[in-house]
Design a protein around this motif. Sequence first.
Motif, mmCIF file in Angstrom:
data_model
loop_
_atom_site.group_PDB
_atom_site.id
_atom_site.type_symbol
_atom_site.label_atom_id
_atom_site.label_comp_id
_atom_site.label_asym_id
_atom_site.label_seq_id
_atom_site.Cartn_x
_atom_site.Cartn_y
_atom_site.Cartn_z
ATOM 1 N N LYS A 192 24.216 5.023 27.063
ATOM 2 C CA LYS A 192 25.337 4.074 27.012
ATOM 3 C C LYS A 192 26.453 4.609 26.128
ATOM 4 C CE LYS A 192 22.710 0.795 25.293
ATOM 5 N NZ LYS A 192 21.429 1.483 25.090
ATOM 6 N N SER A 193 26.063 5.043 24.929
ATOM 7 C CA SER A 193 27.095 5.549 24.019
ATOM 8 C C SER A 193 27.739 6.795 24.584
ATOM 9 C CB SER A 193 26.480 5.862 22.664
ATOM 10 O OG SER A 193 25.837 4.728 22.162
ATOM 11 N N THR A 194 26.965 7.531 25.338
ATOM 12 C CA THR A 194 27.523 8.757 25.908
ATOM 13 C C THR A 194 28.636 8.447 26.899
ATOM 14 O OG1 THR A 194 25.342 9.720 25.643
ATOM 15 C CG2 THR A 194 26.902 10.936 26.987
ATOM 16 N N ILE A 208 33.484 -1.434 23.184
ATOM 17 C CA ILE A 208 32.738 -1.908 22.020
ATOM 18 C C ILE A 208 31.288 -1.459 22.174
ATOM 19 C CG2 ILE A 208 32.196 -3.872 20.575
ATOM 20 C CD1 ILE A 208 34.346 -5.442 21.939
ATOM 21 N N ASP A 209 30.810 -0.709 21.179
ATOM 22 C CA ASP A 209 29.448 -0.185 21.275
ATOM 23 C C ASP A 209 28.539 -0.880 20.272
ATOM 24 O OD1 ASP A 209 27.265 1.287 21.871
ATOM 25 O OD2 ASP A 209 28.150 3.244 21.490
ATOM 26 N N GLU A 210 27.650 -1.698 20.775
ATOM 27 C CA GLU A 210 26.669 -2.424 19.968
ATOM 28 C C GLU A 210 27.251 -3.059 18.713
ATOM 29 O OE1 GLU A 210 22.788 -1.040 19.557
ATOM 30 O OE2 GLU A 210 22.943 0.430 21.169
ATOM 31 N N PRO A 211 28.133 -4.021 18.900
ATOM 32 C CA PRO A 211 28.782 -4.622 17.733
ATOM 33 C C PRO A 211 27.858 -5.510 16.916
ATOM 34 C CG PRO A 211 29.430 -5.777 19.708
ATOM 35 C CD PRO A 211 28.591 -4.632 20.145
ATOM 36 N N PRO A 219 33.381 1.814 17.422
ATOM 37 C CA PRO A 219 32.286 2.755 17.684
ATOM 38 C C PRO A 219 30.918 2.241 17.227
ATOM 39 C CG PRO A 219 33.573 3.486 15.808
ATOM 40 C CD PRO A 219 34.248 2.263 16.331
ATOM 41 N N GLU A 220 29.922 2.849 17.784
ATOM 42 C CA GLU A 220 28.545 2.564 17.398
ATOM 43 C C GLU A 220 28.387 2.892 15.919
ATOM 44 O OE1 GLU A 220 25.797 5.070 19.469
ATOM 45 O OE2 GLU A 220 24.175 3.635 19.293
ATOM 46 N N GLY A 221 27.748 2.004 15.200
ATOM 47 C CA GLY A 221 27.517 2.263 13.772
ATOM 48 C C GLY A 221 28.762 2.089 12.933
HETATM 49 MG MG LIG Z 1 24.277 3.938 21.669
#
Ligand SMILES: [Mg+2]
Lengths: 383, 306, 261, 362, 238
Positions: E45-47, E163-166, E87-89
């Motif tokens: 997903k993040s990719t 939005i990545d895993e907010p 971003p993620e994290g």
């Molecule tokens: Mg990810």
Amino acid sequence: MTQSLKDKLVILLLAALGTAFMVTFIAIEEQTEIFALLLVAAALIVAAAKFGVIKAISQCLSRNEKLMNGAVIAAVLVVVFWFREDHFPLLMIATVMMYVIACFGLNMQFGYTGVVNFAGAAFFGIGCYTAAVLGDTSVPLLMVIALGGIAAAIIGSILIIPVLRTRGHYAAVVTIAFGLLFRTFLEVNDTLGGPQGLRVPGMNLFGWDFNSNIEISENIELSFYMNYVILALIMVILAFVLMRRIERSWIGLNFDAVRLDETAAACFGIDIKRWKITAFTLGNFLAGTAGALYAMMLGFIAPSNFAFSDSLILVSIVLLGGMGSLWGTILAAGLVVLLPEKLQAIQEYRFLIYAIVMILILLFRPQGILPRGLRAYIPGWRG
Amino acid sequence: MDVGLLGQFVVNGMMLGMMYALVAVGFTLFFGVLDVIKFSHGDVLMVGTFAGFSTYLGLTAIGIDNAFVQLVGVLVVSIASMALLGAIIARYLVLPLKSAPPLNTLLVTLMLGTVLRESIRLFYPDGSNPKHFPSLLPTDAWSFGSFTLRADSVILLIGGLLVIIGVNVLINRTRLGLAIRAVAQDEETAKCMGINFKMIVLLTFALGSGVAAFAGVMNGLYYNEINFGMGLLLGVIGFSAAIVGGLGNIYGAILGGFLFAGLQTLGAVALPFASAYKDVFAFAVIIALIAWRPTGLIAEKTSERV
Amino acid sequence: MEQQQETVLAFRGLTRRFGGVVALNQFNMELTNRQIVGLIGPNGSGKTTSFNVLTGIYAANGGSIEFLGQDITSWPAQKVYEAGVARTFQRSRLCLELSIFDNIMIGNHKRLNHGIMFNVFQRKALQKQITENHEEARKLLQIFNPALADKMFEPVGTLRMIDRRRIEICRALISHPRLLLLDEPSAGMTHEETRELMEDILEVREMIDGLSIILVEHEMGMIERVTDKCIVLNFGQKICEGAYRDVASDKLVQEAYLGGE
Amino acid sequence: KDKVKVAFIGPLTGGVSAVGVGGRNSAELAVQLRNADPSAKYEYELVTQDSECKPNVGVQAATKVASDKSIIGLVGHYCSAVAMGAVDIYHKFNLPMSVWGAVLPDVTYGNDYKEIHRVNGTMINQNDVAAKFMTDQGYKTWVVLYDTTDYGKGHNKYFTEYLAKNGGEILADFGVSSDQQDFTAELTKAKQLNPDVIFFGGLTPLGVRIRAQMEKLGITAQFQGASGIKSDSFIDGVGELSEGVVSFLEGAPVDKLPGGQYFIEKYKAAGFAESEEAYGPFAFAAMNLILDGIEEVGPNRKKLTKYLGKIQDHDSIVGKISFDDHGQNTVAAITKYVVQDGKWVVWEDSEYATGARKLAGK
Amino acid sequence: MATASALEVKNIYAAYDSADVLEGVSLSVPAGKITCLLGSNGAGKSTIIRAILGLTPPRSGDILVDDQSLVGLPTHKVIAAGVACIPEGRKVFPKMTVVDNLRLGGYQENSETVLRDRMDQVFDIFPRLKERRNQLAGTMSGGEQAMVSIGRGLMAAPKVLLIDEPSLGLSPLFVKENFNIIQRINNQGITVFLVEQNVHQTLAIAHYGYVLSQGRVVAQGTAQELSENKEVHEAYFG
Ligand SMILES: [Mg+2]
Ligand SMILES: Nc1ncnc2c1ncn2[C@@H]1O[C@H](COP(=O)(O)OP(=O)(O)OP(=O)(O)O)[C@@H](O)[C@H]1O
Ligand SMILES: Nc1ncnc2c1ncn2[C@@H]1O[C@H](COP(=O)(O)OP(=O)(O)OP(=O)(O)O)[C@@H](O)[C@H]1O
Ligand SMILES: [Mg+2]
């Protein structure tokens, strides 16, 4: 053919090839030949890497570590014996070995533990000066080598507080300042010879004078540098074993943890101070012993040998070889010491060429020539 | 010691300190943007000075001998060419190594310093000998007893101060400065904010190298002598000054620069036994200071969380 | 079975400030043998800080910490670990260049012999210690993810986030601590993965004598299922304590943390 | 013709490389000229090594040269610390050699090695003359600056010694490091002492900086340097301020000797990119001496050593050469120089000597 | 679909040096809607997000925003095309204050007044940030950093927000609030592409969704369809 027999053959072949290369490299003087040889070697390595040969070889080597170590020692002995009567090649070989020992020390410090030290030449120099001062006394000279190391370790302990408290660039400045201070002090202060330097008596083991040629028979007279080469080789082996054993033990693990994450290490009981002090002291000790023998071999030392630029040479060996990589250090020491010497014929241009070569190597091999692999506690063992 | 003499020492020390501070500011910038130490900084300074010197020779050769025009020409050429050199260094030596261990960059730039130094020594006409750098500033001097104040020193001091203030404003008050600081901390996220990463890095290196060139010309104007080895020690001292002051902020660099100059002057003047020990003294104090304040006198704000 | 009600850990009036922020404010809590306590609260309420103060990373500004009857308030991190406290970090802190085995062994520090003589000269004995510990680490990993047990000598940097979390937990568990601090172990996991992790943790608790756990989590399913008791922090202050069911119905908690329906 | 190898060692890289390269070119010129001479018995090949002015590197170079049996003679060393480290090796390998630039007395007087010779004078002779000359000019007080290398410290020592003999007074001395840029602190202190003369024991780069900074601080004292600043680059470096600076150099003034003129012409004709610098003539003379010896006694180290040991009143471009029993050239006349109109001029020929111009403070 | 796509991903393949991660992924993110992407850990997903941003350029395939191809563009040009990312994290700039972090979010906006307006809006949503405006972001708690990160994304006033895993590491209350905020953002007309693990709540606000497994899209449809899809249900719903 069984796997192990194949391995053995490969190793023997490699050792023979390596020996031949070393002998040619040291023996030839003609610039064009040197460049041709280096190009051929580089091309061979690149080609080997392309076709996966390097990988296969490195696997083969890691399967047969003992044999490989033996083969390397044998190869070195062959090379040394080849040049048995030629003083200069032997001097260079011995010099490389002493640089190797000193750089092992630095590896312990920043390759393993992450304690930067830009004053390597100063600690090497402390060893040299110890040899100069104690050389004329009745202290046995073998002991003087150890004392050179101890002196380096003790004087280094002046820096322990700042080194422990600082990290990264801040620690770099502490050691840079120390290196500059050390050299200026030697130069200004006349008790240790001042800028003119000091003579250092040669090694003498139980009446065996290292500084006279070894007469085997009427016609065979080995260069006196042979003595130093052999002693240096023994010291390199000892240092190598020490480094390897430390790396492949819980101590090596502690060193790595301290380098990689001090906070996490502290949360798992690792005493950051203890291991930093251990690495710093042990590293300086190694540099000091190398210095003591070097001074005896050279017979003369002066402050200008221990400048900042000399410390940088030591650091560049460690980086070029690959941080924490012992074989890498050995290779890089050979390259860094021998290359400028081999480039003598281009005279005043050789530093320029040398610097350019270094930049190219670092650009194309940022992790060093032989990056350190994962820790294998017990060779060949995978649980 | 009489007041005039004291004043003289102070002014001398300030000139020296300004020079160190300008070099240190460069280190702070590079460290700020890429977390790298560019050790060729001192040598870039030296090359900048030689570029300025050549410009002077060129201008004289084509018959322009108005000192002011020459000065402007020297500064413009020197700063512009070093800015370009800085950008080239960043592009071809620093950026390719950004994922390698940080010490590598240090080593590469160190080697680059050697290349620059040796190149000037070998390829600049009669490059291994010192050169006479012209006085392009008014040389009026006012004497008050044992205190001599020269117009050129005053101009140089003010010029240096303006440059430092300018850099500081640029970093802390402008959009470019914001981008520089962001890039320093996290390349990828900075890109995601729409920052042109490469451009910022090149700009920063150009800026830092331009400042170095300015310091180099200033050095030449003040001492009237330049040589191929002048950058080496200046680089080491500038680096030490940046560290002692505290990396990551320009005030640290200024403080460190002036501190170092002060120590050296003090060492030369006040050490009763022998002035030759002044460097020993200065470096010993530096070590002690770092032991006392391990992250610099103006400590970097910590932001690491566990 | 008779449960020993020995107190393992007690915070008394624990306070920690960062500049103007009071991250922990007069925090009191107790933890008994084999208990699993859930430490919950809004973001920035001081959960991680309480771990950091407990493990000696930050000093307390006030109050005291008692662990197994000793006052450990101002102990350095190393000593706290020796006493039997092990933790994971909210943001994974593994040494990515090192192998899985190395990382786990870092957590095993107190059970290894670090003498220079032993490590350098007594190689046989050292190798025995290595193989023994390897076996143990392998068994532990097997519980969390059998696939990992076969990759013991691969660098952690190549692994997925979720496996890294598992390794971090193994690193904390390998030394048989008396107290395990878990800081959001399930962050970024799917429900399924979270459930597996929870079961693994419970399984491990059975293996280790007298292991108590403090669990910081925002995943209420997990808190509900595994904890014996919950403590809710808000602005560094304890606002509620009790079984999850009771806590969850508390009005204050609803308002500050759960956000009622 | 048989091939015979001779060698040259000097600092070809680093801070004093200008002098080293000048020396190498001069030695090379000597070999070239000899090879061009149809009456020469051998064909010579020159091997050059860089000492970097660092003892350890110098010792390596010395070993390389000395252990190469095909090399018969050596012209070596500008840096005294390097020479000190290398002499033992030449003795050990019986390699006859002549120093071409190092001025520390101990290089010849610190040992009894018959292989070691030196065509240039030591810093003793130089400072003897310098102290006497300057006091004769009527100067009374000095401030001494010296770099903390063996060269600078040596000059400080001997100049102080001889100045005391001649009744001059040293108000203060300052050691400075050999890569120092800023001397304003030292000079400010010097200014306060108001000496007649500022003496600098060190090499050109520092000499240039000190002279330039004296001006900045308004110091009007006479500036006097050791042989290390007697180079054209000193004049290039300080520009007009060089007028009236005095310096002292061993050897007869090259362009005054018939052979010297010849050397200068040939050097120009050979088209070297770098100048021969102050010590080039010595390197040239030393190399010629070695070549003369080989022509005379053949390519044999022992015989060449013997030949050199007997050298007395040997003609050379730096004047007659006579070695004492330490191999030191005793006819080391010291020439006094002063800068006049951007040139080093022998004192006796200058307008200063005639009184048409005056040194500072006179 | 009736609505035009704000973002189109067409058959992209992407890989890190060691392994292939995306194997022919196609997505379409309709303008003005919330589209979510679900999938287990390591599905890639993040990719996808990195590929869109040009951080991990795809090996083949095409990515379009408003019919402009983004493939091969450097990241800052992608942002200039109207894409922003949380971003993620979190990835806050740790050594900068909250205010500086927010300013960086609006880096491509030159007008001070516009920036100030946007910042006020962000402070409205997250009063905690206003309180802590001069705290270094690195010293804030995990959840506080999430606020900074979201606020920073809003500062760009993008057309498409990735939005990545907010909700990673956020308290339940805040997770809920977070989804509300996302909805609010969307209501302002910003197209949202949301990557999440929290399936229930995600599908509750999303209009359209994709499920990714091992680098391939295994299911897609409206949120409604997805929550009723039995296989998806079994595989991903706790
Ligand atoms: Mg990810
Ligand atoms: N090193 C520090 N410097 C300054 N402030 C800090 C520091 N560490 C924590 N804080 C502040 O202390 C408060 C508590 O932080 P803590 O990390 O303990 O929260 P938390 O409960 O773990 O939150 P989360 O669930 O978001 O992780 C926060 O407001 C944070 O900003
Ligand atoms: N920098 C990298 N180098 C090599 N492999 C990577 C890298 N980043 C991710 N991977 C691998 O690519 C795969 C997909 O990763 P990605 O981060 O896209 O997954 P994800 O679906 O976002 O998972 P998560 O829920 O953990 O965020 C994983 O197997 C991961 O290990
Ligand atoms: Mg937390």
